[in-house]
Design a protein around this motif. Structure first.
Motif, PDB file in Angstrom:
ATOM      1  N   PRO A 196       0.806  -1.223   0.000  1.00  0.00           N
ATOM      2  CA  PRO A 196       0.000   0.000   0.000  1.00  0.00           C
ATOM      3  C   PRO A 196       0.845   1.281   0.000  1.00  0.00           C
ATOM      4  CG  PRO A 196       0.114  -0.885   2.217  1.00  0.00           C
ATOM      5  CD  PRO A 196       0.831  -1.869   1.327  1.00  0.00           C
ATOM      6  N   ARG A 197       2.172   1.152   0.213  1.00  0.00           N
ATOM      7  CA  ARG A 197       3.060   2.312   0.196  1.00  0.00           C
ATOM      8  C   ARG A 197       4.441   1.767  -0.115  1.00  0.00           C
ATOM      9  NH1 ARG A 197       4.474  -0.199   4.184  1.00  0.00           N
ATOM     10  NH2 ARG A 197       5.638   0.276   6.017  1.00  0.00           N
ATOM     11  N   PRO A 198       5.365   2.579  -0.619  1.00  0.00           N
ATOM     12  CA  PRO A 198       6.705   2.067  -0.874  1.00  0.00           C
ATOM     13  C   PRO A 198       7.340   1.591   0.428  1.00  0.00           C
ATOM     14  CG  PRO A 198       6.388   4.198  -1.931  1.00  0.00           C
ATOM     15  CD  PRO A 198       5.209   3.985  -1.043  1.00  0.00           C
ATOM     16  N   GLY A 199       8.016   0.471   0.385  1.00  0.00           N
ATOM     17  CA  GLY A 199       8.643  -0.052   1.604  1.00  0.00           C
ATOM     18  C   GLY A 199       9.036  -1.499   1.400  1.00  0.00           C
ATOM     19  N   LEU A 200       9.945  -1.972   2.259  1.00  0.00           N
ATOM     20  CA  LEU A 200      10.452  -3.338   2.114  1.00  0.00           C
ATOM     21  C   LEU A 200       9.453  -4.374   2.618  1.00  0.00           C
ATOM     22  CD1 LEU A 200      14.193  -2.977   3.202  1.00  0.00           C
ATOM     23  CD2 LEU A 200      13.310  -3.516   0.916  1.00  0.00           C
ATOM     24  N   HIS A 201       8.544  -3.953   3.494  1.00  0.00           N
ATOM     25  CA  HIS A 201       7.643  -4.918   4.141  1.00  0.00           C
ATOM     26  C   HIS A 201       6.187  -4.502   3.953  1.00  0.00           C
ATOM     27  CE1 HIS A 201      11.177  -6.708   5.836  1.00  0.00           C
ATOM     28  NE2 HIS A 201      11.541  -5.536   6.318  1.00  0.00           N
ATOM     29  N   PRO A 202       5.634  -4.692   2.763  1.00  0.00           N
ATOM     30  CA  PRO A 202       4.289  -4.180   2.487  1.00  0.00           C
ATOM     31  C   PRO A 202       3.191  -4.808   3.339  1.00  0.00           C
ATOM     32  CG  PRO A 202       5.083  -5.575   0.681  1.00  0.00           C
ATOM     33  CD  PRO A 202       6.243  -5.356   1.599  1.00  0.00           C
ATOM     34  N   TYR A 203       3.433  -6.031   3.853  1.00  0.00           N
ATOM     35  CA  TYR A 203       2.356  -6.725   4.581  1.00  0.00           C
ATOM     36  C   TYR A 203       2.334  -6.365   6.064  1.00  0.00           C
ATOM     37  CZ  TYR A 203       3.032  -9.181   0.254  1.00  0.00           C
ATOM     38  OH  TYR A 203       3.186  -9.438  -1.077  1.00  0.00           O
ATOM     39  N   ARG A 204       3.462  -5.839   6.548  1.00  0.00           N
ATOM     40  CA  ARG A 204       3.525  -5.479   7.968  1.00  0.00           C
ATOM     41  C   ARG A 204       3.026  -4.056   8.190  1.00  0.00           C
ATOM     42  NH1 ARG A 204       9.641  -6.567   9.795  1.00  0.00           N
ATOM     43  NH2 ARG A 204      10.109  -8.367   8.501  1.00  0.00           N
ATOM     44  N   THR A 205       2.592  -3.775   9.401  1.00  0.00           N
ATOM     45  CA  THR A 205       2.333  -2.398   9.804  1.00  0.00           C
ATOM     46  C   THR A 205       3.323  -2.097  10.938  1.00  0.00           C
ATOM     47  OG1 THR A 205       0.810  -2.819  11.624  1.00  0.00           O
ATOM     48  CG2 THR A 205      -0.154  -2.831   9.407  1.00  0.00           C
ATOM     49  N   PRO A 206       3.449  -0.852  11.358  1.00  0.00           N
ATOM     50  CA  PRO A 206       4.363  -0.572  12.472  1.00  0.00           C
ATOM     51  C   PRO A 206       3.920  -1.252  13.771  1.00  0.00           C
ATOM     52  CG  PRO A 206       3.787   1.440  11.295  1.00  0.00           C
ATOM     53  CD  PRO A 206       2.885   0.374  10.779  1.00  0.00           C
ATOM     54  N   ASN A 207       2.656  -1.642  13.880  1.00  0.00           N
ATOM     55  CA  ASN A 207       2.179  -2.381  15.051  1.00  0.00           C
ATOM     56  C   ASN A 207       2.446  -3.869  14.798  1.00  0.00           C
ATOM     57  OD1 ASN A 207       0.549  -3.885  16.834  1.00  0.00           O
ATOM     58  ND2 ASN A 207      -0.826  -2.136  17.121  1.00  0.00           N
ATOM     59  N   PRO A 208       3.306  -4.502  15.604  1.00  0.00           N
ATOM     60  CA  PRO A 208       3.731  -5.877  15.284  1.00  0.00           C
ATOM     61  C   PRO A 208       2.598  -6.898  15.308  1.00  0.00           C
ATOM     62  CG  PRO A 208       4.551  -5.171  17.446  1.00  0.00           C
ATOM     63  CD  PRO A 208       3.935  -3.965  16.810  1.00  0.00           C
ATOM     64  N   ARG A 209       1.435  -6.525  15.841  1.00  0.00           N
ATOM     65  CA  ARG A 209       0.313  -7.477  15.878  1.00  0.00           C
ATOM     66  C   ARG A 209      -0.530  -7.418  14.595  1.00  0.00           C
ATOM     67  NH1 ARG A 209      -5.086  -6.754  19.021  1.00  0.00           N
ATOM     68  NH2 ARG A 209      -5.961  -8.840  18.812  1.00  0.00           N
ATOM     69  N   LEU A 210      -0.411  -6.309  13.843  1.00  0.00           N
ATOM     70  CA  LEU A 210      -1.359  -6.056  12.748  1.00  0.00           C
ATOM     71  C   LEU A 210      -0.701  -6.179  11.375  1.00  0.00           C
ATOM     72  CD1 LEU A 210      -3.041  -2.879  14.316  1.00  0.00           C
ATOM     73  CD2 LEU A 210      -3.634  -5.292  14.678  1.00  0.00           C
ATOM     74  N   PHE A 211      -1.354  -6.910  10.470  1.00  0.00           N
ATOM     75  CA  PHE A 211      -0.836  -7.134   9.112  1.00  0.00           C
ATOM     76  C   PHE A 211      -1.952  -6.868   8.099  1.00  0.00           C
ATOM     77  CE2 PHE A 211       1.642  -9.583  12.022  1.00  0.00           C
ATOM     78  CZ  PHE A 211       2.941  -9.560  11.528  1.00  0.00           C
ATOM     79  N   LEU A 212      -1.519  -6.529   6.882  1.00  0.00           N
ATOM     80  CA  LEU A 212      -2.473  -6.327   5.787  1.00  0.00           C
ATOM     81  C   LEU A 212      -2.276  -7.468   4.792  1.00  0.00           C
ATOM     82  CD1 LEU A 212      -4.563  -4.204   4.826  1.00  0.00           C
ATOM     83  CD2 LEU A 212      -2.714  -3.063   3.589  1.00  0.00           C
ATOM     84  N   CYS A 213      -3.361  -8.124   4.358  1.00  0.00           N
ATOM     85  CA  CYS A 213      -3.190  -9.287   3.466  1.00  0.00           C
ATOM     86  C   CYS A 213      -4.079  -9.204   2.237  1.00  0.00           C
ATOM     87  CB  CYS A 213      -3.462 -10.579   4.232  1.00  0.00           C
ATOM     88  SG  CYS A 213      -5.187 -10.845   4.694  1.00  0.00           S
ATOM     89  N   SER A 214      -4.665  -8.042   1.952  1.00  0.00           N
ATOM     90  CA  SER A 214      -5.623  -7.941   0.838  1.00  0.00           C
ATOM     91  C   SER A 214      -4.923  -7.591  -0.466  1.00  0.00           C
ATOM     92  CB  SER A 214      -6.642  -6.843   1.150  1.00  0.00           C
ATOM     93  OG  SER A 214      -6.010  -5.584   1.005  1.00  0.00           O
ATOM     94  N   SER A 215      -5.723  -7.412  -1.525  1.00  0.00           N
ATOM     95  CA  SER A 215      -5.159  -7.063  -2.833  1.00  0.00           C
ATOM     96  C   SER A 215      -4.618  -5.629  -2.859  1.00  0.00           C
ATOM     97  CB  SER A 215      -6.204  -7.261  -3.930  1.00  0.00           C
ATOM     98  OG  SER A 215      -7.333  -6.450  -3.679  1.00  0.00           O
ATOM     99  N   SER A 216      -4.697  -4.919  -1.744  1.00  0.00           N
ATOM    100  CA  SER A 216      -4.015  -3.621  -1.648  1.00  0.00           C
ATOM    101  C   SER A 216      -2.521  -3.809  -1.391  1.00  0.00           C
ATOM    102  CB  SER A 216      -4.628  -2.787  -0.521  1.00  0.00           C
ATOM    103  OG  SER A 216      -6.012  -2.618  -0.721  1.00  0.00           O
ATOM    104  N   THR A 217      -2.069  -5.072  -1.315  1.00  0.00           N
ATOM    105  CA  THR A 217      -0.637  -5.383  -1.182  1.00  0.00           C
ATOM    106  C   THR A 217      -0.201  -6.127  -2.451  1.00  0.00           C
ATOM    107  OG1 THR A 217      -1.106  -7.501  -0.106  1.00  0.00           O
ATOM    108  CG2 THR A 217      -0.831  -5.598   1.350  1.00  0.00           C
ATOM    109  N   PRO A 218       1.116  -6.308  -2.673  1.00  0.00           N
ATOM    110  CA  PRO A 218       1.562  -7.014  -3.877  1.00  0.00           C
ATOM    111  C   PRO A 218       1.134  -8.479  -3.860  1.00  0.00           C
ATOM    112  CG  PRO A 218       3.364  -5.810  -2.832  1.00  0.00           C
ATOM    113  CD  PRO A 218       2.233  -5.809  -1.863  1.00  0.00           C
ATOM    114  N   PRO A 219       0.786  -9.097  -4.971  1.00  0.00           N
ATOM    115  CA  PRO A 219       0.855  -8.535  -6.325  1.00  0.00           C
ATOM    116  C   PRO A 219      -0.432  -7.855  -6.783  1.00  0.00           C
ATOM    117  CG  PRO A 219       0.439 -10.881  -6.452  1.00  0.00           C
ATOM    118  CD  PRO A 219       0.522 -10.562  -4.994  1.00  0.00           C
ATOM    119  N   GLY A 220      -1.304  -7.428  -5.892  1.00  0.00           N
ATOM    120  CA  GLY A 220      -2.470  -6.645  -6.285  1.00  0.00           C
ATOM    121  C   GLY A 220      -3.691  -7.480  -6.630  1.00  0.00           C
ATOM    122  N   GLY A 221      -4.578  -6.903  -7.455  1.00  0.00           N
ATOM    123  CA  GLY A 221      -5.898  -7.497  -7.711  1.00  0.00           C
ATOM    124  C   GLY A 221      -5.837  -8.832  -8.427  1.00  0.00           C
TER     125      GLY A 221
END
Ligand SMILES: Cc1cc2nc3c(=O)[nH]c(=O)nc-3n(C[C@H](O)[C@H](O)[C@H](O)COP(=O)(O)OP(=O)(O)OC[C@H]3O[C@@H](n4cnc5c(N)ncnc54)[C@H](O)[C@@H]3O)c2cc1C
Length: 471
Positions: free
Chosen positions: A426-451
């Protein structure tokens, strides 16, 4: 307390849940809707006995996805059906470009453009095993096959309008433009060749199949696999805040950035919230599903044998339609994506009858009814189409957002592909699936490789969680 809660049972949420459960973690999935599947659900939208794919219909990415290949969901009743012809692209005068699953057949059928096709699409298909891990995952990684990646880059980086100049015939140019237009971008933008090359090459690698009985069969098979692994799925559970999630070591969200911000609130630091707040959404869609008395009377016989049909005419016409959408205009002659699953899967409609799945791109949040424009495009290549229509179901951007909160403003790709968001989301960065909160992750098509239905966002997000918080 489960190890993992996954919010959302779309293909990526289910892929994340299966990956965590396979690694021995306890998993609960919370899904807002009454049924699992997100963008892979089917329903009788028109008449009793007619099964329509509400969202995804054709699955070239699932066919080549390491997640789906590894999951072997055939044990849970999933059967992919291959049409006689993967994709057809009708043109005026009864002509059509044709993508066969066989590269040799396609090259032969394209005549004067056969060699150029082989250089662009065939080259990519032959190197697919080396390319797949890189193009179906996070981009900011050292590729294992840098020379092959460089060769792919040369083919994928240009605008589709430029790459299309490799071809001399309307047939090859049209086929290429139709696949590139899956990007929802003006075809004159850099990188728009990439989805074209990838989707067409994947057609030669594993075809453009549909799921027997409807796309719901994909979600149902994933759900069965998860339950077999000990996972739990709770439907009718809309998550509004972290309080609705309960306790767990990790939470994986199959939602888009705007929803993540709404749910997680103060659990995410300001800087990350601002960056997610800048995430851009793409155009919307207008969809019409049909119940038909008989198959579509396409003028070109090959189009009558195809699972997917791209209706939009020449490369130039498709480029114009997509450019219109990008500036907020409704194209007079839209690019229409069509699937005719019932030609190859009798379970989709009563005996001798058929279904038809169609949609076109429209500006975000459009409320305009595009039925007449879609039907005019189909009639252009299939005169008499209107006579075989028994019933239709239409759905605009608002209908889709109500069906699935991830479809923000009608955006079915989990976010715009413009600029770097095609590769870095969802933003440039080495770890697209992680958030700064170590408990929370993003796993949808808003992450690579997309839709698309490939489960790869879920697989990578689960691996990121297993390598850190869930270790
Ligand atoms: C009309 C249409 C046609 C398409 N055609 C194709 C195609 O032919 N081939 C293809 O590969 N792809 C296609 N796609 C795209 C594909 O469906 C998506 O890319 C894919 O489903 C994305 O998967 P996902 O798991 O990331 O999200 P989704 O499938 O959107 O799933 C997200 C899930 O999360 C749930 N959810 C959201 N918010 C919450 C919350 N707060 N609490 C609990 N649950 C929540 C939703 O209800 C949903 O079930 C199409 C999509 C649409 C809409």
């Amino acid at each position: 307390m489960p190890d993992v809660v996954v919010v959302g049972a779309g293909p990526n949420g289910l892929a994340a849940a299966i990956t965590c459960a396979t690694a021995g973690r306890s998993v609960v999935v919370l899904e807002a809707a009454a049924t699992v599947g997100g963008g892979t659900r089917s329903a009788e939208l028109t008449l009793p006995g007619y099964v329509h794919d509400v969202c995804s219909a054709i699955h070239p990415l699932a066919a080549v996805s390491p997640f789906f290949v590894g999951a072997d969901l055939s044990r849970h009743g999933l059967e992919m059906v291959h049409p006689e012809i993967a994709l057809a692209h009708p043109l005026d005068g009864g002509r059509a470009g044709v993508l066969h699953r066989s590269l040799d057949e396609t090259v032969a059928a394209l005549g004067a453009d056969g060699r150029a096709w082989d250089r662009l699409v065939g080259w990519t298909a032959r190197r697919w095993p080396d390319l797949a891990p890189a193009v179906l995952g996070p981009m900011l990684r050292l590729p294992r096959h840098p020379l092959t990646m460089a060769g792919f880059g040369v083919r994928a980086l240009p605008p589709a309008t430029l790459a299309g100049r490799a071809f001399a015939t309307d047939e090859a140019r049209g086929l290429f433009a139709g696949a590139a237009a899956h990007s929802f971008l003006p075809l004159s933008r850099p990188l728009t060749a990439a989805p074209g090359v990838m989707l067409l090459a994947s057609g030669h690698v594993a075809g453009w199949p549909a799921a027997r009985g409807g796309s719901q069969a994909i979600a149902d098979a994933m759900a069965k696999r998860l339950i077999e692994l000990g996972g739990v799925i709770e439907t009718g559970r809309l998550v509004r805040s972290l309080g609705d999630v309960g306790h767990s070591r990790a939470v994986l969200f199959d939602v888009t950035p705007r929803q993540l911000l709404g749910i997680c609130g103060d659990a995410l630091p300001d800087r990350y919230r601002r960056r997610l707040g800048a995430f851009r959404y793409g155009p919307g869609i207008f969809k019409v599903d049909y119940a038909l008395a008989e198959a579509v009377p396409w003028t070109n016989p090959d189009v009558r044998r195809a699972g997917s049909v791209h209706v939009g005419g020449t490369l130039r016409e498709i480029a114009r339609a997509e450019a219109d959408v990008a500036v907020g205009r409704h194209p007079e002659r839209p690019f229409v994506l069509v699937a005719q699953q019932s030609l190859f899967d009798a379970s989709r409609a009563p005996n001798g009858r058929h279904t038809l799945w169609t949609y076109c791109h429209v500006p975000a949040r459009s409320t305009l009814d595009m039925t007449a424009a879609i039907e005019a495009q189909i009639e252009r290549f299939a005169p008499g189409f209107g006579d075989v229509v028994l019933a239709r179901h239409t759905a605009d951007c608002a209908w889709y957002e109500a069906h699935n909160p991830n479809v923000i403003g009608g955006d079915i790709a989990g976010g715009s592909h413009a600029g770097l968001q095609l590769l870095l989301r969802p933003r440039p960065g080495l770890h697209p699936y992680r958030t700064p909160n170590p408990r929370l992750f993003l796993c949808s098509s808003s992450t690579p490789p997309g839709g698309g239905v490939h489960g790869m966002c879920g697989l990578h997000a689960a691996r990121a969680a297993l390598a850190t918080t869930l270790r």
